[in-house]
Design an enzyme around this catalytic site. Structure first.
Site, short mmCIF file in Angstrom:
data_model
loop_
_atom_site.label_atom_id
_atom_site.label_comp_id
_atom_site.label_asym_id
_atom_site.label_seq_id
_atom_site.Cartn_x
_atom_site.Cartn_y
_atom_site.Cartn_z
N LYS A 86 3.10 15.62 -4.91
CA LYS A 86 4.52 15.97 -4.82
C LYS A 86 5.41 14.90 -5.38
O LYS A 86 6.48 15.20 -5.94
CB LYS A 86 4.92 16.27 -3.37
N LYS A 130 4.35 31.12 -4.99
CA LYS A 130 5.70 31.63 -5.23
C LYS A 130 6.46 30.73 -6.20
O LYS A 130 7.53 31.10 -6.67
CB LYS A 130 6.46 31.81 -3.93
N LYS A 143 -4.20 29.26 -8.03
CA LYS A 143 -3.88 29.89 -6.76
C LYS A 143 -2.56 30.66 -6.86
O LYS A 143 -1.63 30.19 -7.54
CB LYS A 143 -3.75 28.78 -5.71
#
Ligand code: TRP
Length: 338
Positions: free
Chosen positions: A119, A204, A201
């Site tokens: 991240k 969204k 995967k």
């Protein structure tokens, strides 16, 4: 038998981030199971909105997303009379215990978290300290409820490990304060891949909206996305190497219908991908229909949602406070001046 107290149900806890409507992948891989787990265990389920601000949020959208995800927890079938269903930020003990635990967590341990590394690379402009201590807050979520079990996917396993380490360390110093939680691996784990690139995967945050199905996509949108799902040139509905697209569709169809891969292969013997994709689309539409219908009713009734959230927060806070005050007392925080 006489005098036998019924065996205590194990406690299970899980949380979902409030950063937007989850996908079919989240539903089949996790949420659908929560509902079953809530029947078997003593469950607590929360919207992890405190975690969401590790990434900058637009206030109005953030409020809306939290409401939506809370409604979703009820729409999937969680019963607020049987499980504790709440919004994390409405239970102040989470932030309080997170501070205490952060003083029992090493900088080096946090630096090794792979999600932090990923991240901070993808949000290089906002590598905040909250992103760094995120796993400590997650440990607080789990430990406050003395959870025996935490259902986690592969991406959260390392965070659960660290929660166990922090709990054992604390218990080692102060005695038995926290239950050491175990990972709960669902019997039938589903890893749902992108419809546009089945090697990734389903997510969204996929820039290509054809890659993912949102739980609340309308039937015609769902069907369209399945019809354009990437497959291969074999025209053979079967599990196989290099057939990521078809494998994924078989997995989705199996989750929605309960059929095994062998049964599906048999049923679609000699049929083309067109027929199969339409069948998968139909199965997904039927799977999501009751969830969407219930969700729409709930979203139209803000007063009810508010009431359920308030009661959930009260119950959660009551449970959490017992653990928090025990931990604070052990550390030596002055409780009362005598
Ligand atoms: N970090 C989890 C996720 O992104 C969400 C989460 C927050 C969580 N607190 C938790 C999951 C406690 C399990 C238990 O999916």
């Amino acid at each position: 038998m006489e005098n036998q107290t019924p065996e205590r149900k194990k406690k299970i806890l899980s949380c979902i981030q409030s950063s937007g409507i989850p996908t079919l992948g989240n539903y089949l891989g996790a949420l659908k199971n929560w509902n079953l787990l809530a029947q078997e265990f003593d469950g607590a389920f929360a919207v992890a909105d405190l975690h969401a601000i590790t990434v900058r949020q637009n206030p109005a959208e953030f409020r809306q997303h939290t409401k939506e995800v809370f409604a979703l927890l009820l729409a999937i079938g969680l019963d607020p009379e049987k499980s504790v269903v709440f919004i994390q930020s409405q239970v102040p003990q989470h932030a309080q215990l997170a501070w205490v635990l952060s003083c029992y967590t090493q900088f080096g341990e946090m630096s090794r978290m792979t999600q932090f590394k990923d991240k901070s690379a993808s949000h290089a402009d906002n590598v905040n300290v909250g992103l760094f201590t995120y796993p400590v807050l997650m440990a607080a979520d789990i430990l406050l409820y003395q959870a025996d079990l935490v259902p986690v996917g592969a991406d959260q396993k390392q965070h659960l490990e660290i929660a166990r380490d922090i709990a054992s360390r604390f218990n080692g110093i102060y005695g038995n304060v926290f239950t050491i939680p175990d990972a709960y691996i669902p019997k039938q784990g589903a890893r749902i891949m992108s419809l546009a690139d089945p090697t990734k995967k389903m997510s969204k945050s996929d820039p290509n909206p054809k890659g993912y199905i949102s739980i609340f996509d309308k039937p015609d949108v769902i069907m369209k996305k399945f019809k354009s799902a990437v497959t291969d040139s074999e025209a053979h509905v079967a599990v196989g190497e290099g057939k990521d697209g078809v494998n994924n569709l078989i997995g989705i169809y199996s989750c929605c219908t309960g059929l095994t891969a062998e049964q599906i292969e048999h049923d679609f013997e000699g049929k083309g991908y067109g027929d199969f994709k339409a069948a998968v689309g139909e199965a997904v539409i039927e799977q999501l229909r009751p969830v969407r219908e219930k969700y729409e009713l709930l979203m139209a009734d803000g007063a009810y949602l508010n009431d359920v959230a308030k009661k959930g927060a009260q119950t959660a806070s009551h449970i959490a406070e017992r653990t928090l005050s025990k931990a604070m007392k052990k550390v030596g925080f002055l409780q009362e001046i005598k």
